[in-house]
Design a protein around this motif. Structure first.
Motif, PDB file in Angstrom:
ATOM      1  N   UNK A   1       0.786  -1.370   0.124  1.00 12.34           N
ATOM      2  CA  UNK A   1       0.141   0.104   0.018  1.00 12.34           C
ATOM      3  C   UNK A   1       0.874   1.289   0.162  1.00 12.34           C
ATOM      4  N   UNK A   2       0.523   2.104  -1.020  1.00  7.57           N
ATOM      5  CA  UNK A   2       1.082   3.652  -0.960  1.00  7.57           C
ATOM      6  C   UNK A   2      -0.011   4.786  -0.590  1.00  7.57           C
ATOM      7  N   UNK A   3      -1.134   4.347  -0.947  1.00  5.98           N
ATOM      8  CA  UNK A   3      -2.095   5.571  -1.113  1.00  5.98           C
ATOM      9  C   UNK A   3      -3.510   5.016  -0.665  1.00  5.98           C
ATOM     10  N   UNK A   4      -4.352   5.737   0.091  1.00  5.55           N
ATOM     11  CA  UNK A   4      -5.722   5.294   0.582  1.00  5.55           C
ATOM     12  C   UNK A   4      -6.504   6.262  -0.154  1.00  5.55           C
ATOM     13  N   UNK A   5      -7.657   5.749  -0.927  1.00  5.14           N
ATOM     14  CA  UNK A   5      -8.355   6.662  -1.761  1.00  5.14           C
ATOM     15  C   UNK A   5      -9.922   6.481  -0.655  1.00  5.14           C
ATOM     16  N   UNK A   6     -10.674   7.775  -0.612  1.00  7.95           N
ATOM     17  CA  UNK A   6     -11.712   7.774  -0.117  1.00  7.95           C
ATOM     18  C   UNK A   6     -12.681   8.721  -1.015  1.00  7.95           C
ATOM     19  N   UNK A   7     -13.890   8.182  -0.924  1.00  5.23           N
ATOM     20  CA  UNK A   7     -14.788   9.084  -1.802  1.00  5.23           C
ATOM     21  C   UNK A   7     -16.032   8.962  -1.223  1.00  5.23           C
ATOM     22  N   UNK A   8     -16.984  10.339  -1.337  1.00  8.31           N
ATOM     23  CA  UNK A   8     -18.233  10.416  -0.564  1.00  8.31           C
ATOM     24  C   UNK A   8     -19.313  10.702  -1.819  1.00  8.31           C
ATOM     25  N   UNK A   9     -20.262   9.940  -1.794  1.00  8.95           N
ATOM     26  CA  UNK A   9     -21.391  10.288  -2.695  1.00  8.95           C
ATOM     27  C   UNK A   9     -22.407  10.886  -2.015  1.00  8.95           C
ATOM     28  N   UNK A  10     -22.701  12.191  -2.071  1.00  6.88           N
ATOM     29  CA  UNK A  10     -23.967  12.722  -1.570  1.00  6.88           C
ATOM     30  C   UNK A  10     -25.228  12.889  -2.150  1.00  6.88           C
ATOM     31  N   UNK A  11     -26.359  12.450  -1.369  1.00  5.11           N
ATOM     32  CA  UNK A  11     -27.557  12.202  -1.780  1.00  5.11           C
ATOM     33  C   UNK A  11     -27.980  13.685  -2.510  1.00  5.11           C
ATOM     34  N   UNK A  12     -29.039  13.611  -3.226  1.00  3.22           N
ATOM     35  CA  UNK A  12     -29.546  14.717  -3.787  1.00  3.22           C
ATOM     36  C   UNK A  12     -30.454  15.431  -2.854  1.00  3.22           C
ATOM     37  N   UNK A  13     -30.924  16.647  -2.918  1.00  2.00           N
ATOM     38  CA  UNK A  13     -31.779  17.244  -1.888  1.00  2.00           C
ATOM     39  C   UNK A  13     -32.950  16.618  -1.595  1.00  2.00           C
ATOM     40  N   UNK A  14     -33.689  15.884  -2.678  1.00  2.00           N
ATOM     41  CA  UNK A  14     -34.919  15.471  -2.509  1.00  2.00           C
ATOM     42  C   UNK A  14     -35.025  14.287  -1.683  1.00  2.00           C
ATOM     43  N   UNK A  15     -33.778  13.642  -1.583  1.00  2.00           N
ATOM     44  CA  UNK A  15     -33.746  12.524  -0.399  1.00  2.00           C
ATOM     45  C   UNK A  15     -33.818  12.866   0.628  1.00  2.00           C
TER      46      UNK A  15
END
Length: 251
Positions: free
Chosen positions: A62-76
């Motif tokens: 391991x050299x890098x950790x990738x993190x991602x966030x998927x935000x819900x749309x306003x209607x949710x």
């Protein structure tokens, strides 16, 4: 390579979310990177416990950790705000669909990276914990904090620049990517000025308090919700503590 590997990863995740064939709609995802050698990964093992894996225990090279966030749309978000006690079906569907989407992104991205000679491993987005003591060997929230995606709120969630109403995914890869700078200010309104208690006041079970979170009481609530949405699959979800000012953004 046609572009830096970090840029490729961001583009792949962004396009995957924009093209997602889901009922749930999303806002633009956030992606962050952390060095696998970041001292905070060692501190996580000290704070959470020795059972929490270090990136190199996930992937020896391991050299890098990738993190991602998927935000819900306003209607949710609006759907789950309507009733303090009742969990909106839209929120439950978003939970199921987004977990599936994260798994697909990680699986497909792992294949893309392998074609570049880069090894990658990913932990599933949820249900990776011990159901008895509720401990997990890999905390997406903690890892995403190290990768610069946000700060922890009073609700014990990671609050990003796009809020906390959404889902997190993480991967560990064998390629080096420059780390994302971590926020220099608190993104939680309570931690910033001590005035917001929305998440505590909106918790339907009283499990969330200023000083503590009763995880067992919280989990009991999640299992009760799961029984209401049995047609969707495993749906142990609530999200009422993520409906405050920090839901959509950290402003």
């Amino acid at each position: 390579m046609d572009m830096a590997i970090g840029d490729k990863i961001v583009k792949f995740i962004t396009n995957s979310v924009l093209q997602a064939r889901t009922v749930t709609r999303y806002r633009e995802p956030l992606v962050g990177f952390a060095s696998a050698n970041d001292h905070l990964f060692t501190q996580i093992k000290q704070v959470i416990g020795p059972h929490h894996l270090h990136p190199r225990e996930m992937l020896p090279g391991a050299k890098t950790v990738v993190a991602f966030f998927i935000p819900f749309a306003e209607d949710v978000v609006k759907a789950n705000r309507r009733d303090k006690e009742k969990i909106a079906r839209e929120w439950a569907v978003a939970y199921i669909e987004t977990n599936r989407l994260i798994s697909e992104i990680c699986q497909e991205l792992t294949g893309v990276l392998r074609e570049e000679g880069i090894e990658a491993v990913a932990e599933k987005p949820t249900h990776n914990f011990n159901e008895q003591d509720l401990t997990a060997g890999w905390s997406h929230k903690s890892v995403a904090f190290v990768a610069g995606l946000g700060t922890f709120g009073l609700n014990r969630m990671l609050i990003t620049a796009s809020g906390c109403a959404g889902r997190l995914g993480t991967l560990v890869i064998s390629a080096g990517v420059p780390p994302t700078p971590r926020p220099t200010e608190e993104l939680c309104h309570y931690h910033r000025d001590g005035k917001c208690l929305y998440c505590v006041q909106n918790c339907p079970t009283g499990a969330l308090q200023v000083q503590q979170l009763d995880k067992q009481r919280c989990y009991k609530q999640l299992l009760e919700v799961d029984s209401l949405f049995s047609d969707l699959g495993l749906c142990d979800v609530c999200g009422k503590c993520a409906m405050g000012p920090c839901a959509m953004n950290a402003g």
